[in-house]
Design a protein around this motif. Sequence first.
Motif, short mmCIF file in Angstrom:
data_model
loop_
_atom_site.label_atom_id
_atom_site.label_comp_id
_atom_site.label_asym_id
_atom_site.label_seq_id
_atom_site.Cartn_x
_atom_site.Cartn_y
_atom_site.Cartn_z
N GLY A 100 -13.16 65.44 12.02
CA GLY A 100 -12.30 66.55 11.63
C GLY A 100 -11.36 66.17 10.50
N MET A 101 -10.76 65.00 10.61
CA MET A 101 -9.85 64.54 9.54
C MET A 101 -10.64 64.28 8.26
N ARG A 102 -11.82 63.69 8.42
CA ARG A 102 -12.63 63.40 7.23
C ARG A 102 -12.95 64.69 6.48
N ALA A 103 -13.39 65.70 7.21
CA ALA A 103 -13.76 66.96 6.57
C ALA A 103 -12.55 67.65 5.94
N ALA A 104 -11.41 67.59 6.62
CA ALA A 104 -10.21 68.23 6.07
C ALA A 104 -9.77 67.55 4.79
N ILE A 105 -9.81 66.24 4.79
CA ILE A 105 -9.40 65.50 3.59
C ILE A 105 -10.38 65.74 2.45
N ARG A 106 -11.68 65.71 2.77
CA ARG A 106 -12.67 65.97 1.72
C ARG A 106 -12.51 67.37 1.14
N GLU A 107 -12.25 68.34 2.00
CA GLU A 107 -12.07 69.70 1.50
C GLU A 107 -10.81 69.80 0.64
N THR A 108 -9.77 69.13 1.06
CA THR A 108 -8.54 69.12 0.25
C THR A 108 -8.80 68.48 -1.11
N GLU A 109 -9.55 67.41 -1.11
CA GLU A 109 -9.84 66.76 -2.39
C GLU A 109 -10.71 67.66 -3.28
N ARG A 110 -11.65 68.36 -2.66
CA ARG A 110 -12.48 69.29 -3.42
C ARG A 110 -11.63 70.41 -4.03
N ILE A 111 -10.78 70.99 -3.22
CA ILE A 111 -9.91 72.07 -3.72
C ILE A 111 -8.95 71.54 -4.76
N GLY A 112 -8.37 70.38 -4.49
CA GLY A 112 -7.45 69.78 -5.46
C GLY A 112 -8.13 69.51 -6.79
N ASP A 152 -4.56 63.27 21.51
CA ASP A 152 -4.86 64.29 22.52
C ASP A 152 -4.16 63.97 23.84
N GLY A 153 -3.32 62.96 23.84
CA GLY A 153 -2.62 62.57 25.06
C GLY A 153 -3.26 61.39 25.75
N THR A 154 -4.46 61.04 25.35
CA THR A 154 -5.17 59.92 25.96
C THR A 154 -5.42 58.83 24.92
N THR A 155 -5.88 59.25 23.76
CA THR A 155 -6.20 58.31 22.69
C THR A 155 -5.28 58.61 21.50
N LEU A 156 -5.02 57.57 20.73
CA LEU A 156 -4.20 57.72 19.53
C LEU A 156 -5.02 57.27 18.33
N TRP A 157 -5.13 58.16 17.34
CA TRP A 157 -5.81 57.81 16.09
C TRP A 157 -4.77 57.76 14.97
N ALA A 158 -4.81 56.70 14.17
CA ALA A 158 -3.88 56.61 13.05
C ALA A 158 -4.69 56.31 11.79
N PHE A 159 -4.56 57.20 10.81
CA PHE A 159 -5.35 57.10 9.58
C PHE A 159 -4.46 56.61 8.44
N ARG A 160 -5.04 55.73 7.63
CA ARG A 160 -4.36 55.32 6.40
C ARG A 160 -5.33 55.58 5.26
N TYR A 161 -4.97 56.53 4.41
CA TYR A 161 -5.90 56.92 3.36
C TYR A 161 -5.15 57.62 2.23
N SER A 162 -5.61 57.37 1.00
CA SER A 162 -5.14 58.18 -0.13
C SER A 162 -6.26 58.25 -1.15
N SER A 163 -6.31 59.37 -1.85
CA SER A 163 -7.36 59.56 -2.86
C SER A 163 -7.31 58.46 -3.91
N VAL A 164 -6.11 57.99 -4.19
CA VAL A 164 -5.95 56.99 -5.25
C VAL A 164 -6.23 55.58 -4.75
N GLY A 165 -6.30 55.43 -3.41
CA GLY A 165 -6.60 54.10 -2.87
C GLY A 165 -5.39 53.19 -2.72
N ARG A 166 -4.19 53.74 -2.86
CA ARG A 166 -2.96 52.95 -2.62
C ARG A 166 -2.09 53.77 -1.68
N SER A 167 -2.31 53.59 -0.40
CA SER A 167 -1.69 54.48 0.58
C SER A 167 -0.34 53.96 1.02
#
Lengths: 284, 284, 284, 284
Positions: free
Chosen positions: D171-183, D200-215
């Motif tokens: 879900g995060m991958r698709a949202a970010i890719r769509e944002t990059e496409r629109i941007g 979701d209350g059970t698992t924790l996901w933490a993403f580090r990402y930026s289009s420029v590669g310096r997050s």
Amino acid sequence: MCRWLAYAGEPLHPSEVILDSRHSLVAQSLNSPLGAETVNGDGFGLGWYPVVDTEGAGGRPPQPALFRSTEPAWNDQNLREISSTIRSPLFLAHVRAAAGPPIQQTNCHPFRHENWLFMHNGGLADFLTMKRDLTLAVDPSLYPEIQGTTDSEVLFHLALSHGLQDDPIAGMRAAIRETERIGNAHDIRFPVQGTFAVSDGTTLWAFRYSSVGRSRTLFHSTDIDVLRQMYPHAERLRAFGRHAHVIVSEPLTDLPGAFLEVPESTVAIIDATGYRHEPFLGAA
Amino acid sequence: MCRWLAYAGEPLHPSEVILDSRHSLVAQSLNSPLGAETVNGDGFGLGWYPVVDTEGAGGRPPQPALFRSTEPAWNDQNLREISSTIRSPLFLAHVRAAAGPPIQQTNCHPFRHENWLFMHNGGLADFLTMKRDLTLAVDPSLYPEIQGTTDSEVLFHLALSHGLQDDPIAGMRAAIRETERIGNAHDIRFPVQGTFAVSDGTTLWAFRYSSVGRSRTLFHSTDIDVLRQMYPHAERLRAFGRHAHVIVSEPLTDLPGAFLEVPESTVAIIDATGYRHEPFLGAA
Amino acid sequence: MCRWLAYAGEPLHPSEVILDSRHSLVAQSLNSPLGAETVNGDGFGLGWYPVVDTEGAGGRPPQPALFRSTEPAWNDQNLREISSTIRSPLFLAHVRAAAGPPIQQTNCHPFRHENWLFMHNGGLADFLTMKRDLTLAVDPSLYPEIQGTTDSEVLFHLALSHGLQDDPIAGMRAAIRETERIGNAHDIRFPVQGTFAVSDGTTLWAFRYSSVGRSRTLFHSTDIDVLRQMYPHAERLRAFGRHAHVIVSEPLTDLPGAFLEVPESTVAIIDATGYRHEPFLGAA
Amino acid sequence: MCRWLAYAGEPLHPSEVILDSRHSLVAQSLNSPLGAETVNGDGFGLGWYPVVDTEGAGGRPPQPALFRSTEPAWNDQNLREISSTIRSPLFLAHVRAAAGPPIQQTNCHPFRHENWLFMHNGGLADFLTMKRDLTLAVDPSLYPEIQGTTDSEVLFHLALSHGLQDDPIAGMRAAIRETERIGNAHDIRFPVQGTFAVSDGTTLWAFRYSSVGRSRTLFHSTDIDVLRQMYPHAERLRAFGRHAHVIVSEPLTDLPGAFLEVPESTVAIIDATGYRHEPFLGAA
């Protein structure tokens, strides 16, 4: 000038009585038919004692937490979140209609000292005239703890100065008598008006008293067992345990018999043995 | 613990110096290189005297208005709207870094009494220890006017009790001396620290003083005529009239020579005759 | 869901009509006998055009300033300070009773676009159902300017998209018709309800319209000259100039004849020639 | 533009890590050495999952509570009270430095949808240019749930529209890719920047990402068992259970080895099996 509610009994989400009842405390903040003011939108406060681990905290009295805000209670999202998340066996909640002192968190009830909570509906007549003398009467060691500018907080600290922590009824009696003495010296005929709630986390004391003998309204809930016999089909009652007791400025429901008035010049007491009341400062 | 700015001169939108300068007061609220604290985000205040009708108000002194808020100044939309709409020949502005007392409007500077405004950067050492005695030293008729819980407001009322309205320099001197006396009696070695601004709407007094002799920074702007000769091409200077003077915790600009330090133990005075300063409570 | 007031005429301290009248707008915020809600305590806003220099600003339209807050109006100290300090020949004031959208400054009226102000009492029925289609109907160049989440702000931007700045009556007509079309497509029978105020700083337009034909109340003040003949001894009237006109959700006073109802499906217009009104979106 | 912290492990008072550590999240709000902004004083939020009754809630996922405020975190009394009273096995906390959108509760992180929480540090470049297209890309059924005006909340709803609840990483991958496409379609070269937390209350996901590669920076805590071997005498560690894990914008302590950097283009995952991470949207 305000409305308040105090609960003692089985641990409960405070939202059950401050948000979800027909005439919940928050509903009273918008429309309070029995209040001196109809609208109590000048901030609110919730003070609660945590559910105590049976393994105990080594005999230390439970420390209450406070959530206070200057926003009107009726649309406060944080109040909804917090009061429906925490559970507490004893809590005090208050909605404020400011009679003069500024709208600020430090003027929101309940007030706290160590493990004690205090709140007040009503007022000290012509407070600014008495304020300096009343404040001087507070024990100098307690003086720096006064954070706001309300009559209520000064009265609380006066009661603390008079031993409230050792004997709440005697402490309140002495504080009120001293206020009346100081007020009379300033030609204020009826200095004290109100209902007051005090708790140490174990027992709840609720006072109804005014110098003029016509105090703000105060009600206590009927025993749940009795209510269940009266209303065997009432869904709402299932939320409450057998030891649940509420003391509140106005009945939370229209169910006949669910709430009974606390008489004038009376202190109501809720503890492990249930509800009782006794005369307080009355025509002896 | 704070930063402040006072302006006197031709009527000006306060935004010119509290928002639009390179190191404006609001910029200093986020990043104050010379401050005791870097961030001053615990509220702000603007007090301003209106532009007076030349036909006059019958000799009555001008009444200042106040806009105070507990929000950080840097993103406050109302501050932008108001400070760029009104015009004023004399205004005081303050951003707060709270050292202890609660974040509430009644603790935001400037404070007002009749046509007088007062603000303070710094603090009274160990204030809670001195607070009761200091407050008792306030004239009982002024006592009920204290609305907040800051050391600054108590000091202002102490100065009012000592005749600030008749002679601001003597009033401040007496208030500071009394604070030092009370502080010393409580074994507080250096009770007073700070810079103070006082105005009646016509004259501006700015005091730099501390018991220890190392006071918070204070600067005054160079005469505009001199600045214009130094920087004939500076666009920014066109916003200001010939009588414009600013006193401020930190220089508003990097232009060399634009701001000069107000010396230790000094009171700076701005009135119709311009800027001057004289010794205040110095090494006698 | 709200109450509002608009003033045009000789420059006036807004406090005269929003604070100091018997049934001032702020009094209506606490107790609004004719309102859909009794209490309007979910924030307020004041938008005002400055007094224009006769020497002019080179023909540029006057830029209005905004002061908006989420606090209840009745105890807001800043509102008192600001509204009794500034003077304005044309201002809009609003007290809010939130029907759903959050209590936040960006949801407080009036809304502003360039030199235009807009405010609304009432609501779009079942707004969340229509919201996406309505928002899509806003011109993409205006879309990023929407800062809050109210139906009112979307409607304002829809009217801007339909040329409100060229022809306010046509712009409002088109926006309302489009809202009704979108609402009907979602099976919402009566999509629009309300009274609306629009101004460019020179003229004031006030619309009373609802799809169901039973709109929120709206009143306009009687000509001051007429009122002075009716009430030659009325002190209050001296505050107002000969061109003073108020349009307001509820009469500000109990003086018989001082306020007249604006009819259903009507737009009232106040400009240099005085007050007039004409049919708006009426029974075609 | 912000700082955040997420905790999973044995139930803990959130105050332990957001208030009481040397470089706690609240300390970072005043002074954030590694942050894009030094000061993060534009509001805060705490989202927490309750301690679940072992007897269970019938398999329903736990519902998180939110406490969000526009005040700076550093002096917020309610944050102290609440975070030191509640206990939670999984919580997200955030301090905000606003890059543009207004200071209001609905713009405070974390955001919530059903049992999911989301927060973000960083930003979408030139957001106002992309906003309409991004918002249109949100599923119409989710569209009315957007309450604030931040880029972060839109991105969260975009991820929800792309199945975040079924597969958070996809879900995060698709949202970010769509944002990059629109941007990119709007000539925005590097549309996405940030670190993101999802639970979701059970698992924790933490993403580090930026289009420029310096997050923006991101760190995770070392296993407590390892830390205890490294620092057998560290008092602070006793507050934490064996499964305690923290992911945070900046290390909470100066203890060497206590915090390790989460690599670029990575998703870190904390669940019952402990901490792990894997590549996310990396160099394709």
